[in-house]
Design a protein around this motif. Structure first.
Motif, short mmCIF file in Angstrom:
data_model
loop_
_atom_site.label_atom_id
_atom_site.label_comp_id
_atom_site.label_asym_id
_atom_site.label_seq_id
_atom_site.Cartn_x
_atom_site.Cartn_y
_atom_site.Cartn_z
N GLU A 1 -7.27 43.51 129.55
CA GLU A 1 -6.09 43.94 130.32
C GLU A 1 -5.64 45.35 129.91
N ARG A 2 -5.84 45.70 128.63
CA ARG A 2 -5.48 47.07 128.21
C ARG A 2 -6.38 48.09 128.91
N VAL A 3 -7.66 47.76 129.00
CA VAL A 3 -8.58 48.68 129.71
C VAL A 3 -8.17 48.77 131.18
N LEU A 4 -7.87 47.62 131.80
CA LEU A 4 -7.50 47.64 133.22
C LEU A 4 -6.19 48.40 133.44
N LEU B 1 -5.88 60.41 123.99
CA LEU B 1 -5.84 59.20 123.16
C LEU B 1 -4.45 58.55 123.22
N GLU B 2 -3.41 59.38 123.29
CA GLU B 2 -2.06 58.82 123.47
C GLU B 2 -1.99 58.08 124.80
N GLN B 3 -2.58 58.70 125.84
CA GLN B 3 -2.55 58.09 127.18
C GLN B 3 -3.21 56.73 127.22
N VAL B 4 -4.26 56.54 126.42
CA VAL B 4 -4.96 55.24 126.45
C VAL B 4 -4.44 54.31 125.35
N GLY B 5 -3.28 54.67 124.76
CA GLY B 5 -2.62 53.79 123.80
C GLY B 5 -3.24 53.80 122.42
N LEU B 6 -3.83 54.93 122.03
CA LEU B 6 -4.46 54.99 120.70
C LEU B 6 -3.87 56.10 119.83
N GLU C 1 -10.61 48.95 121.43
CA GLU C 1 -10.11 50.30 121.12
C GLU C 1 -11.21 51.34 121.34
N GLN C 2 -12.43 51.00 120.94
CA GLN C 2 -13.55 51.93 121.16
C GLN C 2 -13.72 52.20 122.66
N ARG C 3 -13.59 51.14 123.43
CA ARG C 3 -13.79 51.29 124.87
C ARG C 3 -12.76 52.24 125.47
N ARG C 4 -11.49 52.08 125.02
CA ARG C 4 -10.44 52.96 125.55
C ARG C 4 -10.65 54.39 125.04
N ALA C 5 -11.14 54.52 123.82
CA ALA C 5 -11.44 55.87 123.31
C ALA C 5 -12.55 56.51 124.14
N LEU C 6 -13.52 55.68 124.56
CA LEU C 6 -14.61 56.23 125.37
C LEU C 6 -14.14 56.60 126.78
#
Ligand SMILES: Nc1ncnc2c1ncn2[C@@H]1O[C@H](COP(=O)(O)OP(=O)(O)OP(=O)(O)O)[C@@H](O)[C@H]1O
Length: 281
Positions: free
Chosen positions: A192-195, A140-145, A160-165
């Motif tokens: 852009e955060r997801v990319l 979660l730290e790696q995906v900025g959460l 945020e949900q998408r990055r958590a998934l």
């Protein structure tokens, strides 16, 4: 040069899927080497998700063959194989226990939601180990959460949900990560955060093979080694993005007159003014 089939994450040959007399996938052949990024680019309804489902053993082939991570589908235990594959599919984000298609229970904390990835469950019914908890927090730290670990999953924004998934899909250190329209429904910073998260993943040591499925050429990572253009259940073209992505090829793929240019390693598409007249004629 001959292809080293042992080094392929995906080796699909002449894949054909017919349902109720309708041809959904038609003679698809594609190879994705391990540790590399391939994108499938195509319009709504061209068969992208069905192809992803065949790779997971969720949609059966009418003919053809598929090897995923060295295992031949139809001759292997797909439940074991799926443990080596991460999948993010935004049509199934958060939901209550009874929401059809929900991947995780919205009442869980974000860390718990990621932990469900270990057990492939919607709720958290098993007791995770301390190592699993640490790994989930780290992802979660790696995906900025890092600031959302204890927040209820259902209260996170869609992005945020998408990055958590994505973090959830990574718990098993998958050898193949399938991202099926991972930015659907996101605004520009969310997209852009997801990319950026995907980009970070691709640069990591022991990166998984990534199969990025999208409608949008803008979403291709500059690290994409191969792009497959898809329309009407077929791959129209496949190869290095710089060889394949042209105004003509995208116009044919999407059935809409477009121009495309490459800026700082990414592609940007412009819809030509005459396209509107053609589309409503
Ligand atoms: N089980 C099925 N029976 C009949 N038709 C199906 C079945 N599954 C998918 N289709 C059809 O196959 C086509 C391809 O669907 P698919 O979801 O794979 O496309 P897609 O490229 O992922 O689309 P989108 O970009 O809109 O998600 C669609 O026309 C869909 O209605």
């Amino acid at each position: 040069m001959p292809i080293d089939t042992d080094n392929l994450a995906i080796d699909a040959r002449d894949v054909r899927v017919v349902r109720h007399g309708t041809v959904i996938l038609d003679q698809l052949t594609a190879q994705v080497p391990r540790g590399t990024c391939t994108a499938i680019l195509g319009p709504n309804g061209c068969g992208k998700t069905t192809f992803a489902r065949t790779l997971l053993g969720q949609a059966f082939l009418t003919s053809g063959s598929i090897r995923v991570l060295g295992e031949t589908l139809g001759q292997t235990d797909v439940r074991k194989l799926r443990q080596r594959i991460g999948i993010v599919n935004p049509t199934t984000d958060a939901g209550g226990y009874h929401t059809a298609g929900a991947v995780v229970d919205a009442d869980l904390t974000t860390t718990e939601a990621v932990l469900t990835g270990y057990f492939a469950t919607v709720g958290l019914y098993d007791r995770p180990t301390a190592d699993q908890r640490d790994h989930a927090s780290h992802l979660l730290e790696q995906v900025g959460l890092a600031h959302r670990l204890d927040h209820r999953f259902g209260t996170l924004s869609t992005g945020e949900q998408r990055r958590a998934l994505i973090a959830r899909a990574l718990v098993h250190l998958p050898e193949l990560l399938i991202l099926d329209e991972p930015t659907a429904g996101l605004d520009i910073p969310g997209r852009e955060r997801v990319l950026a998260t995907v980009e970070q993943l691709l640069t990591a040591p022991n990166a998984p093979a990534v199969l990025m499925i999208t409608h949008h050429v803008e979403e291709l990572s500059p690290r994409t080694q191969q792009v497959l253009l898809m329309r009407d259940g077929r791959f129209l073209a496949g190869g290095r993005p710089k060889d394949i992505i042209t105004p003509e090829s995208l116009t044919e793929t999407f059935g809409c007159k477009v121009y495309v240019r490459r800026i700082h390693g990414r592609y940007w598409l412009e819809v030509l003014p005459e396209a509107w007249l053609d589309l409503i004629r």
